[in-house]
Write a protein that holds these residues in place. Structure first.
Motif, PDB file in Angstrom:
ATOM      1  N   PHE A 109      -8.358   6.270  -4.145  1.00  0.00           N
ATOM      2  CA  PHE A 109      -8.731   6.593  -5.518  1.00  0.00           C
ATOM      3  C   PHE A 109      -9.219   8.039  -5.631  1.00  0.00           C
ATOM      4  CE2 PHE A 109      -9.415   1.938  -5.230  1.00  0.00           C
ATOM      5  CZ  PHE A 109      -8.501   1.544  -6.201  1.00  0.00           C
ATOM      6  N   ASP A 110      -9.058   8.568  -6.832  1.00  0.00           N
ATOM      7  CA  ASP A 110      -9.541   9.917  -7.166  1.00  0.00           C
ATOM      8  C   ASP A 110      -8.871  10.994  -6.322  1.00  0.00           C
ATOM      9  OD1 ASP A 110     -11.383   8.721  -8.970  1.00  0.00           O
ATOM     10  OD2 ASP A 110     -12.749   8.351  -7.299  1.00  0.00           O
ATOM     11  N   THR A 111      -7.603  10.768  -5.958  1.00  0.00           N
ATOM     12  CA  THR A 111      -6.876  11.788  -5.185  1.00  0.00           C
ATOM     13  C   THR A 111      -5.626  12.264  -5.918  1.00  0.00           C
ATOM     14  OG1 THR A 111      -5.639  10.110  -3.922  1.00  0.00           O
ATOM     15  CG2 THR A 111      -7.726  10.883  -2.988  1.00  0.00           C
ATOM     16  N   GLY A 112      -5.525  11.955  -7.195  1.00  0.00           N
ATOM     17  CA  GLY A 112      -4.418  12.444  -8.000  1.00  0.00           C
ATOM     18  C   GLY A 112      -3.069  11.981  -7.491  1.00  0.00           C
ATOM     19  N   THR A 113      -2.155  12.916  -7.345  1.00  0.00           N
ATOM     20  CA  THR A 113      -0.806  12.580  -6.884  1.00  0.00           C
ATOM     21  C   THR A 113      -0.684  12.603  -5.361  1.00  0.00           C
ATOM     22  OG1 THR A 113      -0.136  14.893  -7.080  1.00  0.00           O
ATOM     23  CG2 THR A 113       0.238  13.476  -9.002  1.00  0.00           C
ATOM     24  N   LEU A 114      -1.769  12.926  -4.678  1.00  0.00           N
ATOM     25  CA  LEU A 114      -1.740  12.946  -3.210  1.00  0.00           C
ATOM     26  C   LEU A 114      -1.705  11.528  -2.642  1.00  0.00           C
ATOM     27  CD1 LEU A 114      -4.429  15.723  -2.517  1.00  0.00           C
ATOM     28  CD2 LEU A 114      -1.935  15.985  -2.575  1.00  0.00           C
ATOM     29  N   ASN A 115      -1.318  11.416  -1.394  1.00  0.00           N
ATOM     30  CA  ASN A 115      -1.355  10.161  -0.626  1.00  0.00           C
ATOM     31  C   ASN A 115      -0.383   9.094  -1.119  1.00  0.00           C
ATOM     32  OD1 ASN A 115      -3.603  11.054   1.078  1.00  0.00           O
ATOM     33  ND2 ASN A 115      -4.829  10.848  -0.786  1.00  0.00           N
ATOM     34  N   ALA A 116       0.644   9.499  -1.835  1.00  0.00           N
ATOM     35  CA  ALA A 116       1.669   8.541  -2.263  1.00  0.00           C
ATOM     36  C   ALA A 116       2.624   8.321  -1.077  1.00  0.00           C
ATOM     37  CB  ALA A 116       2.404   9.054  -3.484  1.00  0.00           C
ATOM     38  N   VAL A 117       2.176   7.525  -0.127  1.00  0.00           N
ATOM     39  CA  VAL A 117       2.915   7.315   1.121  1.00  0.00           C
ATOM     40  C   VAL A 117       4.319   6.795   0.846  1.00  0.00           C
ATOM     41  CG1 VAL A 117       2.922   6.050   3.314  1.00  0.00           C
ATOM     42  CG2 VAL A 117       0.762   6.918   2.368  1.00  0.00           C
ATOM     43  N   THR A 118       4.422   5.843  -0.081  1.00  0.00           N
ATOM     44  CA  THR A 118       5.699   5.307  -0.557  1.00  0.00           C
ATOM     45  C   THR A 118       5.588   5.168  -2.074  1.00  0.00           C
ATOM     46  OG1 THR A 118       5.044   2.980  -0.365  1.00  0.00           O
ATOM     47  CG2 THR A 118       6.017   4.019   1.606  1.00  0.00           C
ATOM     48  N   PRO A 119       6.682   4.909  -2.775  1.00  0.00           N
ATOM     49  CA  PRO A 119       6.615   4.878  -4.251  1.00  0.00           C
ATOM     50  C   PRO A 119       5.610   3.886  -4.834  1.00  0.00           C
ATOM     51  CG  PRO A 119       8.895   5.072  -3.547  1.00  0.00           C
ATOM     52  CD  PRO A 119       8.085   4.868  -2.297  1.00  0.00           C
ATOM     53  N   GLN A 120       5.302   2.786  -4.139  1.00  0.00           N
ATOM     54  CA  GLN A 120       4.388   1.790  -4.690  1.00  0.00           C
ATOM     55  C   GLN A 120       3.116   1.630  -3.841  1.00  0.00           C
ATOM     56  OE1 GLN A 120       4.712  -0.146  -7.497  1.00  0.00           O
ATOM     57  NE2 GLN A 120       6.778   0.435  -8.117  1.00  0.00           N
ATOM     58  N   PHE A 121       2.933   2.513  -2.856  1.00  0.00           N
ATOM     59  CA  PHE A 121       1.820   2.343  -1.906  1.00  0.00           C
ATOM     60  C   PHE A 121       0.462   2.355  -2.595  1.00  0.00           C
ATOM     61  CE2 PHE A 121      -1.421   4.525   0.721  1.00  0.00           C
ATOM     62  CZ  PHE A 121      -1.569   3.582   1.719  1.00  0.00           C
ATOM     63  N   LYS A 122       0.186   3.365  -3.399  1.00  0.00           N
ATOM     64  CA  LYS A 122      -1.145   3.488  -3.992  1.00  0.00           C
ATOM     65  C   LYS A 122      -1.427   2.349  -4.968  1.00  0.00           C
ATOM     66  CE  LYS A 122      -3.062   7.478  -4.783  1.00  0.00           C
ATOM     67  NZ  LYS A 122      -3.381   8.832  -5.303  1.00  0.00           N
ATOM     68  N   ARG A 123      -0.394   1.874  -5.636  1.00  0.00           N
ATOM     69  CA  ARG A 123      -0.573   0.754  -6.559  1.00  0.00           C
ATOM     70  C   ARG A 123      -0.940  -0.519  -5.789  1.00  0.00           C
ATOM     71  NH1 ARG A 123       4.214  -1.695 -10.444  1.00  0.00           N
ATOM     72  NH2 ARG A 123       2.850  -2.502 -12.094  1.00  0.00           N
ATOM     73  N   LEU A 124      -0.180  -0.814  -4.729  1.00  0.00           N
ATOM     74  CA  LEU A 124      -0.452  -2.005  -3.930  1.00  0.00           C
ATOM     75  C   LEU A 124      -1.805  -1.903  -3.241  1.00  0.00           C
ATOM     76  CD1 LEU A 124       3.092  -2.589  -2.451  1.00  0.00           C
ATOM     77  CD2 LEU A 124       1.774  -4.299  -3.727  1.00  0.00           C
ATOM     78  N   ALA A 125      -2.163  -0.723  -2.791  1.00  0.00           N
ATOM     79  CA  ALA A 125      -3.454  -0.541  -2.138  1.00  0.00           C
ATOM     80  C   ALA A 125      -4.600  -0.803  -3.098  1.00  0.00           C
ATOM     81  CB  ALA A 125      -3.555   0.869  -1.556  1.00  0.00           C
ATOM     82  N   ALA A 126      -4.470  -0.329  -4.324  1.00  0.00           N
ATOM     83  CA  ALA A 126      -5.500  -0.580  -5.327  1.00  0.00           C
ATOM     84  C   ALA A 126      -5.614  -2.068  -5.634  1.00  0.00           C
ATOM     85  CB  ALA A 126      -5.186   0.208  -6.598  1.00  0.00           C
ATOM     86  N   LEU A 127      -4.483  -2.704  -5.835  1.00  0.00           N
ATOM     87  CA  LEU A 127      -4.474  -4.105  -6.237  1.00  0.00           C
ATOM     88  C   LEU A 127      -4.975  -5.017  -5.123  1.00  0.00           C
ATOM     89  CD1 LEU A 127      -1.598  -5.578  -8.367  1.00  0.00           C
ATOM     90  CD2 LEU A 127      -2.993  -6.993  -6.886  1.00  0.00           C
ATOM     91  N   GLN A 128      -4.472  -4.803  -3.902  1.00  0.00           N
ATOM     92  CA  GLN A 128      -4.869  -5.685  -2.802  1.00  0.00           C
ATOM     93  C   GLN A 128      -6.333  -5.486  -2.415  1.00  0.00           C
ATOM     94  OE1 GLN A 128      -1.296  -6.893  -0.056  1.00  0.00           O
ATOM     95  NE2 GLN A 128      -1.348  -4.663  -0.126  1.00  0.00           N
ATOM     96  N   GLY A 129      -6.795  -4.250  -2.436  1.00  0.00           N
ATOM     97  CA  GLY A 129      -8.190  -3.998  -2.116  1.00  0.00           C
ATOM     98  C   GLY A 129      -9.133  -4.637  -3.111  1.00  0.00           C
ATOM     99  N   ASP A 130      -8.786  -4.577  -4.394  1.00  0.00           N
ATOM    100  CA  ASP A 130      -9.630  -5.202  -5.419  1.00  0.00           C
ATOM    101  C   ASP A 130      -9.539  -6.720  -5.374  1.00  0.00           C
ATOM    102  OD1 ASP A 130     -10.419  -2.710  -6.206  1.00  0.00           O
ATOM    103  OD2 ASP A 130      -9.463  -2.760  -8.182  1.00  0.00           O
ATOM    104  N   LEU A 131      -8.357  -7.259  -5.145  1.00  0.00           N
ATOM    105  CA  LEU A 131      -8.168  -8.710  -5.135  1.00  0.00           C
ATOM    106  C   LEU A 131      -9.015  -9.389  -4.066  1.00  0.00           C
ATOM    107  CD1 LEU A 131      -6.608 -11.315  -5.950  1.00  0.00           C
ATOM    108  CD2 LEU A 131      -4.864 -10.645  -4.265  1.00  0.00           C
ATOM    109  N   VAL A 132      -9.038  -8.847  -2.862  1.00  0.00           N
ATOM    110  CA  VAL A 132      -9.668  -9.526  -1.730  1.00  0.00           C
ATOM    111  C   VAL A 132     -11.101  -9.051  -1.485  1.00  0.00           C
ATOM    112  CG1 VAL A 132      -9.463  -9.977   0.753  1.00  0.00           C
ATOM    113  CG2 VAL A 132      -7.411  -9.944  -0.684  1.00  0.00           C
ATOM    114  N   PHE A 133     -11.423  -7.826  -1.885  1.00  0.00           N
ATOM    115  CA  PHE A 133     -12.732  -7.283  -1.536  1.00  0.00           C
ATOM    116  C   PHE A 133     -13.584  -6.914  -2.751  1.00  0.00           C
ATOM    117  CE2 PHE A 133      -9.865  -6.293   2.033  1.00  0.00           C
ATOM    118  CZ  PHE A 133     -10.530  -6.982   3.041  1.00  0.00           C
ATOM    119  N   GLN A 134     -13.120  -5.977  -3.570  1.00  0.00           N
ATOM    120  CA  GLN A 134     -13.976  -5.439  -4.619  1.00  0.00           C
ATOM    121  C   GLN A 134     -14.288  -6.461  -5.717  1.00  0.00           C
ATOM    122  OE1 GLN A 134     -15.440  -2.442  -4.803  1.00  0.00           O
ATOM    123  NE2 GLN A 134     -14.210  -0.920  -3.738  1.00  0.00           N
ATOM    124  N   ALA A 135     -13.261  -7.140  -6.231  1.00  0.00           N
ATOM    125  CA  ALA A 135     -13.505  -8.095  -7.320  1.00  0.00           C
ATOM    126  C   ALA A 135     -14.384  -9.267  -6.876  1.00  0.00           C
ATOM    127  CB  ALA A 135     -12.180  -8.585  -7.900  1.00  0.00           C
TER     128      ALA A 135
END
Length: 568
Positions: free
Chosen positions: A418-444
């Protein structure tokens, strides 16, 4: 397994060697036995002490039984073997990954290989060398993580915690234990030695053996910790990842009755999560008994107890792991068994089945990045949707999945790290999946749990943004373990929490002093529903600040609503 003859021979050699160097090894008396440990500067270690009968032979896949009263002389100078587990898998690194990050991850994988065995239920105690059976020090009980798949108490240096506590003038005793948990995946199905599923396991009352192991270890602490200078009335349970989830489940079991086993809980990246019943594991159990030629047996559980260990081990090492394509869909996790867990843990929270002890719980900012490396082949919105529907949301209405995806769009600026703009887009959907999975299992789950408990008991929460500039991963899952075992300012908060049940008590008033020179800290406010404040750990010149637990409110609310209705 200890035998009197082997123990006496080993200890005789230990004492002889120590006398030759003019040092007598430290000892402790438990029941009618003497255990010899290690002296290391200002701390003393007693390692590999069995707290239960070995879960081998007919005791495999049974509830743990207390160790018989100790007799004889024993060598407690080395860790016992870890419980049977998968070989630690390599990370599925996509092409173009940062060399800096690869170097850091390689360093984390260093060290001696883990030695495992079915005879693994041992406990370790690290104490100040000066403590005696009358000092009555606070006790920190560490439960390691590893996705209910691998890990060992030997991997964590408790001396770091005890040494820092002595420096602070607030000495503590550190305890860690091994517990059963390993996953078996015959034919891509799952079963565990620590968390078996299916009707057979439910009827036998063995659905959550690993959690029972932990509970028995806590009872051992109550019985024996005074001999090491610890106070059985001042125990804090503490864990990370699967260890933190284990802490959370120890909070919600037994109607919230702690049985006097602990008085506080510290959780790093783990909370009560939505999980289904043991019966859902029936296909996995059936696949296992078939794989080990037990399908025709009248008593399939007994057949599994008698199966050769090498056959089970082969299935383990050939199995998927936490970094496989299914990622955080942990089929081998604890389940609702009607005994240790009488309902979905989040439902138990709503039912007020929670130990009313002070709580401290936090997350890393980018919990999902490590677990999204295995899905680099998902490059389109349609592929992500199909993956979520098949992997996490199998019984969830399409409209709910659409709402979740709308809250977590394919926008690199909104993704994780988070908060890294367009950086760290390892693959086209990486940052989206990382946000969703991290929130689903840990943050939420953390936010849900703390919002339910705030006002009912003392609650503190944190967010770790350390390692934030690490390319590709950011403040990844587990990075706060490196911080707290550093030691660091987070270590100081942990020690003060264990000592006073408040991470602020005992801190220096000079907030400008460095960690190396004092115990100075920013005041950590309690978490409330009106002001859900987080102590935020940062890199750089300003290492601490206070932020609000209000980020990604829409997305986490959707994830919580769905998980309550459809436990994973």
């Amino acid at each position: 397994m200890f035998t009197p003859q082997a123990a006496i021979l080993t200890v005789s050699a230990l004492v002889t060697g120590a006398l030759a160097s003019s040092q007598v090894p430290p000892s402790v008396h438990l029941d009618r036995a003497t255990f010899f440990g290690n002296a290391s500067g200002v701390v003393t270690q007693f390692l590999g002490i069995p707290f239960a009968l070995p879960p081998v032979g007919d005791l495999r896949l049974r509830l743990p039984l207390p160790n018989a009263p100790y007799t004889g002389v024993h060598n407690a100078s080395a860790f016992g073997p870890a419980c049977i587990q998968q070989l630690e898998p390599p990370l599925p690194i996509p092409a173009g990954f940062s060399p800096v990050t690869l170097q850091l991850l390689a360093g984390r994988d260093g060290g001696a290989p883990i030695v495992d065995s079915e005879d693994c239920l041992s406990i370790n105690v690290v104490k100040p060398a000066s403590s005696t059976d009358w000092t009555k020090l606070p006790v920190l009980v560490w439960i390691y993580g590893g996705g209910f798949e691998n890990g060992a108490s030997a991997s964590f240096n408790g001396s770091v915690i005890v040494e820092r506590s002595i420096q602070l003038g607030q000495p503590v005793v550190y305890v860690s234990m091994n517990y059963r948990w390993v996953a078996l995946f015959p034919r891509n199905m799952v079963h565990t030695l620590g968390f078996p599923g299916g009707v057979e396991a439910q009827k036998a009352g063995i659905g959550n053996l690993g959690l029972h192991d932990q509970r028995l270890a806590l009872r051992w602490v109550q019985k024996y910790i005074h001999a090491f200078g610890g106070d059985p009335g001042k125990v804090t349970i503490w864990g990370e990842s699967a260890g933190a989830i284990s802490v959370a489940l120890q909070l919600v079991t037994n109607g919230g009755n702690t049985e006097g086993l602990f008085r506080g809980a510290f959780m790093q990246s783990g909370s009560p999560t939505g999980i289904g019943p043991v019966a859902e594991g029936q296909p996995f159990y059936d696949a296992l008994v078939a794989n080990v030629s037990c399908a025709a047996a009248k008593d399939t559980l007994q057949c599994l107890r008698e199966a050769p260990l090498d056959r089970l081990r082969t299935a383990i090492n050939a199995s998927p792991d936490i970094f496989a394509f299914q990622s955080l869909n942990l089929a081998w996790q604890p389940r609702v068994d009607g005994a240790f867990l009488k309902d979905d843990p989040q439902t138990l929270v709503l039912q007020n089945s929670v130990a009313k002890v002070p709580l401290l719980s936090g997350d890393c900012d980018d919990e999902g990045t490590l677990f999204s490396l295995s899905t680099s082949n998902l490059t389109t919105d349609a592929e992500v949707r199909a993956y979520l529907a098949a992997n996490y949301f199998k019984s969830v209405p399409s409209a709910d999945i659409d709402a979740i995806l709308a809250a977590y769009p394919n926008d690199t600026a909104q993704g994780s790290p988070f908060d890294t703009g367009t950086l760290n887009a390892v693959t086209p959907q990486f940052k989206r999946l990382a946000a969703l999975q991290g929130d689903l299992v840990f943050q939420a789950p953390r936010r849900f749990f703390l919002q339910q408990r705030a006002g009912k008991q003392p609650v503190f929460s944190y967010l770790s943004k350390r390692f934030k500039t690490l390319p590709d991963l950011g403040s990844f899952h587990g990075s706060d373990v490196d911080v707290i075992y550093g030691p660091s300012d987070m270590t100081d908060y942990l020690i003060r929490f264990a000592t006073h049940l408040d991470p602020n008590v005992g801190a220096s008033a000079d907030s400008s002093a460095s960690f190396a020179d004092s115990s100075a800290s920013l005041f950590w406010p309690r978490y409330t529903t009106a002001a859900p404040q987080l102590l935020t750990f940062l890199d750089g010149a300003v290492p601490l600040n206070i932020s609000l637990d209000t980020y990604r409110a829409e997305g986490m609310a959707e994830l919580t609503r769905v998980s309550l209705a459809h436990p994973l």
